[in-house]
Design a protein around this motif. Structure first.
Motif, PDB file in Angstrom:
ATOM      1  N   ALA A   2       0.828  -1.205   0.000  1.00 24.06           N
ATOM      2  CA  ALA A   2       0.000   0.000   0.000  1.00 24.06           C
ATOM      3  C   ALA A   2       0.863   1.256   0.000  1.00 24.06           C
ATOM      4  CB  ALA A   2      -0.936  -0.009   1.207  1.00 24.06           C
ATOM      5  N   CYS A   3       1.979   1.232   0.728  1.00 24.25           N
ATOM      6  CA  CYS A   3       2.877   2.391   0.728  1.00 24.25           C
ATOM      7  C   CYS A   3       3.466   2.616  -0.660  1.00 24.25           C
ATOM      8  CB  CYS A   3       3.986   2.196   1.754  1.00 24.25           C
ATOM      9  SG  CYS A   3       3.447   2.336   3.476  1.00 24.25           S
ATOM     10  N   ARG A   4       3.859   1.534  -1.330  1.00 24.63           N
ATOM     11  CA  ARG A   4       4.369   1.680  -2.702  1.00 24.63           C
ATOM     12  C   ARG A   4       3.276   2.211  -3.626  1.00 24.63           C
ATOM     13  NH1 ARG A   4       6.126  -3.962  -2.073  1.00 24.63           N
ATOM     14  NH2 ARG A   4       8.218  -3.988  -1.147  1.00 24.63           N
ATOM     15  N   GLU A  31      -5.868   3.366   0.735  1.00 27.98           N
ATOM     16  CA  GLU A  31      -5.780   3.215   2.189  1.00 27.98           C
ATOM     17  C   GLU A  31      -7.020   2.539   2.772  1.00 27.98           C
ATOM     18  OE1 GLU A  31      -2.800   7.031   2.973  1.00 27.98           O
ATOM     19  OE2 GLU A  31      -4.945   7.221   3.409  1.00 27.98           O
ATOM     20  N   VAL A  32      -8.198   2.814   2.208  1.00 30.52           N
ATOM     21  CA  VAL A  32      -9.404   2.121   2.671  1.00 30.52           C
ATOM     22  C   VAL A  32      -9.290   0.628   2.371  1.00 30.52           C
ATOM     23  CG1 VAL A  32     -11.888   1.853   2.281  1.00 30.52           C
ATOM     24  CG2 VAL A  32     -10.913   4.134   2.542  1.00 30.52           C
ATOM     25  N   ARG A  90      -7.785  18.158   4.403  1.00 33.07           N
ATOM     26  CA  ARG A  90      -6.377  18.266   4.803  1.00 33.07           C
ATOM     27  C   ARG A  90      -5.471  17.505   3.845  1.00 33.07           C
ATOM     28  NH1 ARG A  90      -8.058  16.543  10.170  1.00 33.07           N
ATOM     29  NH2 ARG A  90      -8.828  18.335  11.359  1.00 33.07           N
ATOM     30  N   SER A  91      -5.923  16.348   3.407  1.00 35.09           N
ATOM     31  CA  SER A  91      -5.115  15.563   2.469  1.00 35.09           C
ATOM     32  C   SER A  91      -4.891  16.327   1.172  1.00 35.09           C
ATOM     33  CB  SER A  91      -5.811  14.222   2.179  1.00 35.09           C
ATOM     34  OG  SER A  91      -5.893  13.441   3.338  1.00 35.09           O
ATOM     35  N   THR A  92      -5.911  17.039   0.716  1.00 39.71           N
ATOM     36  CA  THR A  92      -5.768  17.835  -0.504  1.00 39.71           C
ATOM     37  C   THR A  92      -4.692  18.900  -0.331  1.00 39.71           C
ATOM     38  OG1 THR A  92      -8.092  17.472  -1.073  1.00 39.71           O
ATOM     39  CG2 THR A  92      -6.981  19.333  -2.118  1.00 39.71           C
ATOM     40  N   ASP A 120       2.373   9.240   4.860  1.00 37.21           N
ATOM     41  CA  ASP A 120       1.024   9.279   5.414  1.00 37.21           C
ATOM     42  C   ASP A 120       0.397   7.888   5.475  1.00 37.21           C
ATOM     43  OD1 ASP A 120       1.339  11.975   5.648  1.00 37.21           O
ATOM     44  OD2 ASP A 120      -0.020  12.525   4.004  1.00 37.21           O
ATOM     45  N   THR A 121       0.594   7.082   4.430  1.00 40.36           N
ATOM     46  CA  THR A 121       0.029   5.739   4.434  1.00 40.36           C
ATOM     47  C   THR A 121       0.673   4.882   5.510  1.00 40.36           C
ATOM     48  OG1 THR A 121      -0.477   5.879   2.067  1.00 40.36           O
ATOM     49  CG2 THR A 121      -0.376   3.681   3.027  1.00 40.36           C
ATOM     50  N   ARG A 122       1.987   4.995   5.673  1.00 39.70           N
ATOM     51  CA  ARG A 122       2.673   4.236   6.721  1.00 39.70           C
ATOM     52  C   ARG A 122       2.156   4.630   8.106  1.00 39.70           C
ATOM     53  NH1 ARG A 122       5.564  -0.258   7.031  1.00 39.70           N
ATOM     54  NH2 ARG A 122       6.663   0.349   5.106  1.00 39.70           N
TER      55      ARG A 122
END
Length: 356
Positions: free
Chosen positions: A186-188, A224-225, A290-292, A316-318
């Motif tokens: 997912a991080c990749r 991420e979901v 915030r992500s935007t 962020d994903t980690r």
């Protein structure tokens, strides 16, 4: 709307507005394996993984061909294509590449991730449709539009059950090992999405920049979901209910940065309570807004933005994965014997060993 946005749409829709040819997608891993010695034995497994992902995704996407987006902005075909491309990106980024140096593996992940991520972001831009520009106008309006689209798309996000995950990673030693592999993939994947947007933004066109950021935000949220949903499978705490109820529960977990509320795991009534919570929806809007804003540096020209976008998304994903895993570890599985209840996957024969 801009050259970079048109490029996204061409790549995401196969270049001519039609669904990409599946034979091309399945042929590429074989070609890549030939280019990189040591990965040939992985090519066939990756094809099977992608096919299984699509099959699992279709089960979790009940009604995908029966709904259209608000104001006709997204058609059912685009939703199905986006789900397939998300599944393919996850499969590519989770592939194991034995026999190669870390540098060679990283180059392979970057190249394949860029191809898959560009296709995914292009389809997500199609899902947003005319709402893409509005989604990036401001924190309030943009957060609402992106939240609505993420909730509507959640049932179509392809989620693998534990048996499928173990079949895709037959040599995983246990839940923690399997979770590590999913988080790494997912991080990749999220890094690839950020890099693809940054690369397209080399010659930014203001209207298209807004579309790219909104599409990147929604694409990373979907990655991420999917990760959160599959971590619940790995730790023996899957959600119940219909596809729509499960999808909304996992989106709520994404907004809260922790596992699903334990009460929601007990039955559809708990899931329904999560689905209609106004507080959860408000958190979701704020998270997406915030992500935007955090992804604006990916529009820096001269390919600097590609590196920035990849780094921000990976970090962020980690962080999200660490928070969710920490919460799930503190809970007891619904079935204490859930891991052993799944048939152990059959490992492929070692190279040079006789096949039975």
């Amino acid at each position: 709307m801009g050259s970079s946005f048109r490029r996204f749409r061409r790549v995401g829709r196969g270049g001519d507005g039609q669904t990409p040819d599946p034979s091309v997608a399945t042929a590429r891993p074989n070609a890549d394996a030939a280019e990189h010695p040591g990965a040939a034995e992985q090519a066939q497994g990756a094809q099977g993984a992608e096919g299984a992902d699509r099959a699992q995704g279709s089960q979790g996407a009940e009604g995908a061909h029966e709904e259209t987006g608000p104001q006709g902005t997204a058609g059912p075909d685009e939703a199905a294509i986006a789900a397939e491309e998300l599944s393919a990106l996850a499969a590519e980024m989770e592939r194991q590449l034995p026999g190669q140096t870390p540098e060679a593996r990283e180059r392979w992940y970057r190249r394949r991730g860029a191809e898959r991520a560009t296709a995914l972001v292009g389809s997500v831009a199609g899902l947003l449709g005319r709402g893409s520009l509005a989604a990036a106008k401001g924190a309030g309006e943009g957060g609402r539009l992106l939240a609505d689209r993420l909730v509507q798309s959640a049932p179509r996000i392809p989620v693998r059950d534990l048996a499928t995950l173990r079949a895709h990673h037959p040599d995983a030693a246990g839940p923690e090992d399997l979770a590590d592999r999913l988080v790494a993939g997912a991080c990749r994947a999220s890094a690839a999405v950020g890099a693809s947007v940054g690369a397209v933004a080399m010659l930014p066109v203001p209207p298209a920049m807004a579309v790219e950021i909104a599409s990147e935000t929604l694409a990373v949220a979907a990655v991420e979901v999917k990760l959160i949903a599959e971590l619940h499978q790995v730790y023996g705490q899957p959600a119940g209910g219909s596809a729509a109820q499960r999808g909304t529960a996992y989106v709520a977990a994404w907004a809260n940065r922790r596992g699903i509320d334990p009460s929601a795991l007990l039955g559809p009534a708990g899931i329904a309570a999560v689905a209609i919570g106004a507080e959860v929806r408000q958190k979701l809007r704020k998270r997406l807004a915030r992500s935007t804003l955090r992804r604006l540096p990916s529009l820096t020209p001269l390919l600097v933005g590609a590196g920035l976008g990849a780094a921000v998304n990976r970090r962020d994903t980690r962080r999200l994965a660490d928070q969710v895993r920490s919460d799930l570890r503190r809970r007891e599985p619904i079935d204490p014997d859930y891991w052993s209840a799944v048939p152990a996957p059959v490992l492929p024969p070692e190279k040079g060993a006789p096949s039975h």
